[in-house]
Scaffold this active site. Structure first.
Site, PDB file in Angstrom:
ATOM      1  CB  THR A 250      -3.397   2.751   1.237  1.00  0.00           C
ATOM      2  OG1 THR A 250      -3.691   2.461   2.604  1.00  0.00           O
ATOM      3  CG2 THR A 250      -3.032   4.219   1.074  1.00  0.00           C
ATOM      4  CG  ASN A 252      -2.820  -1.828   3.978  1.00  0.00           C
ATOM      5  OD1 ASN A 252      -3.495  -0.933   3.472  1.00  0.00           O
ATOM      6  ND2 ASN A 252      -2.181  -1.689   5.115  1.00  0.00           N
ATOM      7  CD  GLU A 311      -0.668   1.713   4.427  1.00  0.00           C
ATOM      8  OE1 GLU A 311      -1.726   2.323   4.140  1.00  0.00           O
ATOM      9  OE2 GLU A 311      -0.069   1.835   5.499  1.00  0.00           O
TER      10      GLU A 311
HETATM   11  P1  ADP Z   1      -7.233  -0.551   5.137  1.00  0.00           P
HETATM   12  O1  ADP Z   1      -6.664   0.157   6.308  1.00  0.00           O
HETATM   13  O2  ADP Z   1      -7.964  -1.817   5.485  1.00  0.00           O
HETATM   14  O3  ADP Z   1      -6.212  -0.751   4.067  1.00  0.00           O
HETATM   15  P2  ADP Z   1      -8.195   1.782   3.817  1.00  0.00           P
HETATM   16  O4  ADP Z   1      -9.059   2.786   4.520  1.00  0.00           O
HETATM   17  O5  ADP Z   1      -6.763   2.116   3.558  1.00  0.00           O
HETATM   18  O6  ADP Z   1      -8.353   0.424   4.580  1.00  0.00           O
HETATM   19  O7  ADP Z   1      -8.909   1.462   2.469  1.00  0.00           O
HETATM   20  C1  ADP Z   1      -8.310   0.525   1.629  1.00  0.00           C
HETATM   21  C2  ADP Z   1      -9.307  -0.329   0.935  1.00  0.00           C
HETATM   22  O8  ADP Z   1     -10.158   0.495   0.156  1.00  0.00           O
HETATM   23  C3  ADP Z   1      -8.620  -1.258  -0.003  1.00  0.00           C
HETATM   24  O9  ADP Z   1      -8.263  -2.484   0.601  1.00  0.00           O
HETATM   25  C4  ADP Z   1      -9.675  -1.441  -1.066  1.00  0.00           C
HETATM   26  O10 ADP Z   1     -10.494  -2.509  -0.709  1.00  0.00           O
HETATM   27  C5  ADP Z   1     -10.478  -0.153  -1.034  1.00  0.00           C
HETATM   28  N1  ADP Z   1     -10.225   0.796  -2.121  1.00  0.00           N
HETATM   29  C6  ADP Z   1     -11.209   1.393  -2.832  1.00  0.00           C
HETATM   30  N2  ADP Z   1     -10.706   2.211  -3.760  1.00  0.00           N
HETATM   31  C7  ADP Z   1      -9.359   2.160  -3.667  1.00  0.00           C
HETATM   32  C8  ADP Z   1      -8.293   2.775  -4.383  1.00  0.00           C
HETATM   33  N3  ADP Z   1      -8.507   3.636  -5.397  1.00  0.00           N
HETATM   34  N4  ADP Z   1      -7.003   2.490  -4.016  1.00  0.00           N
HETATM   35  C9  ADP Z   1      -6.780   1.637  -3.005  1.00  0.00           C
HETATM   36  N5  ADP Z   1      -7.746   1.020  -2.288  1.00  0.00           N
HETATM   37  C10 ADP Z   1      -9.044   1.261  -2.608  1.00  0.00           C
HETATM   38 MG    MG Z   2      -4.828   0.871   3.731  1.00  0.00          MG
END
Ligand code: ADP
Ligand code: MG
Length: 379
Positions: A250, A252, A311
C-alpha cells in the site's frame, strides 16, 4: 454498544460457561404456542427452500432447526459459544457427512464474529433469542452482513417479546448486556452498515425484525454522491508491512496536508482510480490511471498507533518496486466497508483480498469507468 467492564474474550467465556450448564433445560420440548412463533420467525424470510444456506446464530440445542426443515432448508450452520449445546444439536440433527459444500447440518463453536467467510455466503442469518447476549451488537451485524450473499437477510427475533427479554436482562445484565433494539435504535445501529430494515414487529409476544443486505456489495449510500472525492500527495514510507507481511503493498499518502479533506470521512475501505507520477524513466503504463483500493483508518487490527493513515493499493504491477517520494493522485468512487478489528493477521489479509476483489469488479461498472477520465488525472 460494547461493555466497558469486561473484554470480549471474558464475555464469551462467561456465556459459554453458563449456557453449557443449561444443556438439560434447553433440551426440553417447547410449548406449542412458542413453536408456532418459531415457525413464523423462519417464515418471515422470503424465498427460502432446499437451495438456501442458513446460519443460525446462538443456535443452542437447535430449537429453530425443525422449523427450517419444515421450510425445506437442509444447509445449516449452527453457531454457538456453548459447545455442549451444539453437541446436543448434532446428536439430533447431524448428518453423516458435513464436509465442504455438502448440504447438511454443521456447527461452529465461537461467536458470530469468528465465522470464516468460507462457511458462507448465507441466504439468511438468524439471531433468535440471542441478540441481547452478543458482546457488541453493531459489530455482530457488520460481520454478519459481510457473510451474506447480496440481497441476503438477517432476522433478529425473540419468541417471548421485548418486554419479557427486558425483565431477563434486569435479572442478569452481565449475561444479557443489551436490550432488543426498538425501531429508532435499530435504525441508528444500521445507519452505516450495508443493511436495510425490511420489516419490524414488536408485539408483546413476538419480536421479529427482518434486515436485508444491499443487492450490490457497495450499497447506494456508500457511493460518493456528486463530485467524487479527490486526494493527492506524496508517497511516504509507512510501516513496511504491506508487501512483506500481507502480500498487498500500500502506497501511503502523507496524511498531514489532506487533513481538511479527511475530516468527517468514515474510516474504512474505499475504491477508485489512482495515477502515479512514475517518472519519465519508467514504462509509460506505470504512469497511467489504474484501479485502486484504499484504506483510510487507524488500523485497529495492528497495534502500532492510532493516527489516521491513507494507504492505496494500486491494481497494477509496477516496474519499480519502490516509488516513495513520487506524487500519487486518487479519485474515490465509493466505500466498501467500515473499519473493523480482525482477530488475526490471516483474517485481515483474507478480508483485504476480498475488498480488492470488490473494488476490481465495481470499477468495471460504466459509472465508475467514467471517473477513470477524471480531469484530475494527467494525460
Ligand atoms: P510502506 O509500509 O512503506 O507503505 P508497503 O509494504 O505497504 O510499505 O509497500 C508500499 C510501497 O510499495 C509503496 O510505497 C510503493 O513504493 C511500493 N509499491 C509497489 N507496487 C505497489 C502497488 N501496486 N500499490 C501500492 N504500492 C506499491
Ligand atoms: Mg503501506
Amino acid at each position: 454498544m460494547q461493555q466497558a467492564s469486561i473484554d470480549k474474550e471474558e464475555h464469551n467465556r462467561r456465556q459459554a460457561e453458563l449456557f453449557n450448564k443449561k444443556t438439560k433445560d434447553f433440551s426440553a420440548p417447547l410449548p406449542p404456542e412458542i413453536t408456532e412463533r418459531q415457525q413464523r420467525i423462519v417464515d418471515v424470510v422470503p424465498d427460502l427452500g432446499p437451495g438456501s444456506r442458513v446460519m443460525d446464530v446462538g443456535s443452542g440445542t437447535g430449537c429453530l432447526i425443525p422449523h427450517m426443515h419444515q421450510t425445506g432448508i437442509q444447509d445449516i450452520l449452527a453457531v454457538d459459544l456453548a459447545e455442549d449445546l451444539l453437541a446436543k444439536a448434532r446428536e439430533q440433527y447431524g448428518t453423516s457427512s458435513t464436509l465442504g459444500n455438502d448440504h447438511g447440518f454443521r456447527t461452529w463453536v465461537g461467536d458470530v464474529e469468528s465465522v470464516p467467510a468460507y462457511q458462507g455466503p448465507f441466504d439468511v442469518a438468524f439471531f433468535n433469542a440471542v441478540f441481547g447476549n452478543v458482546y457488541d451488537q453493531r459489530e455482530a451485524l457488520l460481520r454478519t452482513s459481510l457473510l451474506l450473499r447480496p440481497g441476503g437477510h438477517i432476522v433478529i427475533s425473540h419468541p417471548l417479546g421485548r418486554a419479557w427479554h427486558e425483565r431477563l436482562r434486569e435479572g442478569d445484565a452481565e449475561i444479557v448486556p443489551h436490550a432488543l433494539p426498538d425501531r429508532p435504535t435499530l435504525e441508528r445501529l444500521i445507519t452505516d452498515l450495508p443493511l436495510r430494515l425490511r420489516s419490524f414487529q414488536d408485539d408483546p409476544d413476538l419480536y421479529l425484525t427482518l434486515l436485508q443486505a444491499c443487492a450490490s456489495p457497495v450499497p447506494p449510500a456508500y457511493l460518493i454522491q456528486g463530485r467524487p472525492l479527490e486526494l493527492e500527495g506524496e508517497v511516504v514510507a509507512g510501516f513496511g508491512r504491506g508487501s512483506s507481511r500481507m502480500g498487498v503493498p500500500t502506497a501511503n499518502i502523507a496524511p498531514g496536508p489532506l487533513a481538511a479533506k479527511l475530516e468527517g470521512l468514515p474510516l474504512g475501505v474505499y475504491f477508485g482510480w489512482a495515477q502515479l507520477d512514475a517518472g519519465p524513466e519508467q514504462p509509460e503504463e506505470d504512469s497511467a490511471v489504474h484501479k485502486m483500493a484504499m484504506n483510510i483508518g487507524r488500523r485497529p487490527s495492528i497495534e502500532d498507533g492510532t493516527d489516521i493513515t491513507v494507504e492505496v493499493h494500486i491494481l497494477h504491477s509496477f516496474a519499480a518496486s519502490d516509488f516513495r517520494g513520487r506524487q500519487l493522485r486518487v479519485v474515490v468512487g465509493g466505500f466498501i466497508r467500515p473499519e473493523m478489528r480482525f482477530g488475526s493477521l490471516d483474517e485481515l489479509i483474507a478480508r483485504i483480498k476480498s475488498d480488492v476483489g470488490i473494488a476490481k469488479a465495481q470499477l468495471d461498472l460504466p459509472e465508475h469507468q467514467l471517473c477513470k477520465a477524471h480531469e484530475m488525472f494527467v494525460r
